[in-house]
Design an enzyme around this catalytic site. Structure first.
Site, short mmCIF file in Angstrom:
data_model
loop_
_atom_site.label_atom_id
_atom_site.label_comp_id
_atom_site.label_asym_id
_atom_site.label_seq_id
_atom_site.Cartn_x
_atom_site.Cartn_y
_atom_site.Cartn_z
N SER A 191 27.84 53.70 96.27
CA SER A 191 27.68 52.29 96.91
C SER A 191 28.39 51.49 96.02
O SER A 191 28.96 51.79 94.92
CB SER A 191 26.31 51.67 96.48
OG SER A 191 25.91 51.50 95.00
N ASP A 192 28.81 50.20 96.36
CA ASP A 192 29.63 49.39 95.46
C ASP A 192 28.52 48.81 94.77
O ASP A 192 27.31 48.83 95.03
CB ASP A 192 29.98 48.21 96.80
CG ASP A 192 31.36 47.27 95.71
OD1 ASP A 192 31.38 47.58 94.50
OD2 ASP A 192 32.11 46.77 96.32
N TRP A 193 28.84 48.33 93.56
CA TRP A 193 27.90 47.66 92.63
C TRP A 193 27.13 46.92 93.03
O TRP A 193 27.42 45.57 93.01
CB TRP A 193 28.78 47.30 91.41
CG TRP A 193 29.13 48.49 90.32
CD1 TRP A 193 28.80 48.66 89.00
CD2 TRP A 193 29.73 49.94 90.63
NE1 TRP A 193 29.41 49.81 88.79
CE2 TRP A 193 29.97 50.58 89.32
CE3 TRP A 193 30.46 50.37 91.84
CZ2 TRP A 193 30.72 51.84 89.45
CZ3 TRP A 193 30.85 51.66 91.96
CH2 TRP A 193 31.02 52.31 90.73
N GLY A 234 25.35 47.02 95.59
CA GLY A 234 25.47 47.09 97.06
C GLY A 234 24.22 47.80 97.89
O GLY A 234 24.32 47.67 99.23
#
Ligand code: BGC
Length: 714
Positions: A254-256, A258
């Site tokens: 995941s994006d941080w 996200g």
């Protein structure tokens, strides 16, 4: 006893790697069978800001990640965003990806990837968070400098060798941000609506190339939503397109921060959740367990609300990535800050610089002459490796334009004046201007080094720019300088297009991107003529903001209404829009001048009639008609005549960069598969090839076509 036997088997397995896929699967299954539910779940989320746990009991190492994509970021604390203050984390800062794209040189992309991968390995990073291939849709996107421009074909060709280079080091690339993260404003929630056609033709191809040709081992889900679902756990993007249609066997990260929901994350294709601990009160490893793919995921598996096979699939992917990285005992050891890396950084920087305009051969400036050069502008001295967000770097060194020019122009007298400031300082802007004007008056040549920078609201993560024009009153300053000394050239630093109301008044313009450690040397290479510019624009420069298609369609198209955004520009992004609607840009996609001249002639296709399984083999003669060695990028665009569906006038389908000595010529070939001329047909949810006549355009930018020829597909 069983445990001991299993352990023994496990070590035999990892000591005999590089077998067939079946044996790999068998090994992964054997390891999987040793893991408890809790251990498996723990592998699916962060244990610190930039790592996820291994299985200490079995000696399975942790996974360590780092930004990306222009160098290996400095060490960050375990559970907050502060830098740790180590002294062994200085690195080589490579040029920004826009610059890499501007080289139009896939070979250099591979060298870049290999070098940054070596630095990652030396710094004990297993996953490099990059490269980024989101399409440049609007010049206001604060993060365009981390991407590879507006054209899906160019980005696809350039991303593959980067990934391969990184991964030869036993370090995984993590291609980001999948998908449709084309602006920073409201990035955590904006809900993008886009047609299937634009999705497949414009926004996905570079990711697809990264997966299918680059064989990237991981991919990062984007922050934004698409059709009402967050991209880091997206049924269509991750389960269907990425993991089923493209057969991706790597890990989705995941994006941080996200991730937003345990069940969706678990079921919709996310494998590792990264980001700060949601539980901010417990500053220990347990804090991360409270995140979505932590204890709540464990409970759902225990209660059988989520099938254990869902968890096993994630762990299998993670173990597979470990086999390719941490468990590959034969992977190289890496290198850092060596001369070879500086050399690659300088070469990419030099080859990426784009000469936009050069009236009366203003450039190159002769370094042997006793010139007085007034070097005006804050960007001549400002660090561009710091700032910008997560791609910020702690460079081992960074040569500023002022330093680089002073070193190369030893016979010249270089007088510097800041002219403007981006800082909230107590320097009076009027005094800065008058000092600059005074210096410009005394000089033989004025070089204005300005543009954008990595401050918030400029080329920087989490926000977009507010306008197309240069910040800090630079337009006015350039005008004033030109009045006192018309012998003026502009050196723009930045990762985005800007407007240039002064373009007719200045003699020359160089677009120099963010060039990393070797910035000043590369700029001096070009200005002195030691290197002949050969960079080409990876995106169009519109005259004004509304000439860009995302903006043309009004607020709902960009930036959206705060919740939703509709990509009304559809497939007509960048030069596709300018060409089709006949809106002349300030500088075209693919444009870039040289100190020499080239002629493209004898353009021939191998046939006139083709079938779907054929390839066009296009040959041409390239002649260096000038007086110095140089390189030209010949570009092939193809468009469908009388199409039954809406289309762009033409699209880039092939290019080749060729170096030639003065006076020399060569015959080159560009091959294009007919199947690559297909469009995405929404009525059949698949690619479809229209038969009939096509126009082939050959030239050295989307706006400069030397020859058109037609072909027919039967
Ligand atoms: C960025 C990512 C980056 C991550 C870790 C996020 O805010 O969007 O690109 O890799 O932070 O720093």
């Amino acid at each position: 006893m069983i445990n001991k036997l299993n352990l023994l088997l496990f070590f035999i397995f990892i000591n005999s790697l590089s077998f067939s896929q079946e044996i790999k699967d068998f090994k992964i299954d054997s390891i999987l069978s040793l893991l408890t539910l809790k251990e498996k779940v723990s592998m699916c989320h962060a244990q610190s800001q930039f790592s996820s746990p291994g299985v200490p009991r079995l000696g399975i190492p942790e996974l360590w990640m780092s930004d990306g994509p222009h160098g290996i970021r400095a060490e960050i604390n375990w559970s907050n965003w502060d830098y740790s203050g180590w002294t062994n984390d200085y690195i080589t800062a490579f040029p920004a990806l826009t610059c890499l794209a501007a080289t139009f040189n896939p070979f250099l992309s591979n060298q870049y990837g290999t070098s940054i991968g070596e630095e990652a390995r030396y710094r004990k990073k297993d996953i490099l968070l990059g490269p980024g291939v989101n399409i440049y849709r609007t010049p206001l996107n604060g993060r365009n400098f981390e991407y590879m421009g507006e054209d899906p074909y160019l980005a696809s060709i350039m991303v593959v060798p980067y990934i391969k280079g990184v991964q030869t080091n036993g370090v995984a690339a993590c291609v980001k941000h999948f998908a449709l993260n084309n602006q920073e404003l409201w990035r955590n929630h904006i809900n993008v609506q886009v047609s299937d056609r634009a999705l497949n033709e414009i926004y996905l191809p570079a990711f697809k190339a990264a997966v299918k040709l680059g064989e990237t081992w991981s991919i990062m889900g984007a922050y934004n939503q698409f059709r009402g679902q967050h991209c880091s756990h997206h049924e269509l993007l991750l389960n269907k397109i990425l993991k089923t249609d493209w057969n991706f066997d790597g890990v989705v990260i995941s994006d941080w921060g996200g991730t937003h929901n345990t069940k969706e994350a678990a079921l919709n294709g996310l494998d590792i959740e990264m980001g700060s601990p949601i539980d901010t009160k417990t500053p220990t490893r347990q804090a991360f367990d409270a995140n979505f793919l932590g204890s709540s995921f464990l409970e759902l598996v225990k209660s059988r609300e989520i099938d254990e096979r869902v968890l096993d699939d994630k762990v299998r992917r993670i173990l597979c990535l470990m086999m390719r990285t941490t468990l590959d005992l034969g992977r190289p050891l890496g290198k850092i800050n060596n001369v070879e890396h500086s050399h690659v950084a300088r070469q990419v920087a030099t080859e990426g610089i784009v000469l936009l305009k050069n009236r009366a051969n203003f450039f190159p400036l002769n370094p042997d002459k006793k010139l007085t050069i007034a070097l005006i502008g804050e960007n001549a001295i400002k660090s561009m490796t710091t700032g910008g967000g997560s791609s910020e770097l702690k460079a081992n060194y960074e040569v500023s334009p002022l330093e680089g020019l002073k070193k190369r122009f030893k016979n010249a007298s270089i007088i510097f004046s800041k002219g403007y400031t981006s800082e909230n300082s107590d320097q009076d802007p009027k005094l800065l201007i008058s000092d600059a004007i005074e210096k410009a008056t005394q000089a033989d040549v004025v070089l204005f080094v300005g543009g954008l920078n990595k401050n918030r609201g400029q080329d920087c993560e989490a926000e977009d720019r507010k306008e197309l024009k240069l910040p800090y009153n630079q337009d006015y300053l350039i005008g004033e300088l030109q009045k006192v000394n018309p012998n003026i050239g502009v050196v723009l630093v930045g990762g985005n297009a800007v407007s240039m109301p002064w373009i007719l008044k200045v003699k020359a313009v160089l677009q120099t991107w963010y060039l990393g450690s070797e910035a000043g040397n590369a700029i001096a290479d070009i200005i002195s003529g030691d290197s002949n510019p050969s960079g080409k624009l990876p995106f169009s420069f519109p005259v004004k903001l509304n000439d860009n298609s995302a903006h043309f369609f009004g607020e709902l198209s960009y930036p959206g209404d705060g919740e939703t955004q509709i990509y009304k520009d559809d497939i007509l992004v960048g030069y596709r829009w300018h060409d089709t609607k006949n809106i002349k840009p300030l500088f075209s996609f693919g444009h870039g001048l040289s100190y020499t001249t080239f002629e493209i002639s004898e353009i021939k296709s191998n046939k006139k009639f083709y079938t779907a399984s054929d390839s066009i083999i296009l040959s041409y003669k390239l002649t260096n008609t000038g007086r110095r060695e140089g390189a030209e990028v010949v570009q092939v665009y193809i468009g469908k005549s009388n199409s039954k569906i809406p289309r762009a006038l033409k699209e880039l389908k092939g290019f080749k960069k060729t170096h030639l000595a003065a006076g020399n010529q060569t015959t080159e070939i560009i091959t294009i598969n007919i199947s690559d001329l297909s469009f995405y047909d929404e009525s059949i949810s698949n690619w479809n090839l229209e038969l009939g006549d096509y126009m082939v355009y050959v030239g050295n930018s989307s706006g400069s076509i030397s020859k058109m020829t037609s072909i027919n597909i039967k």
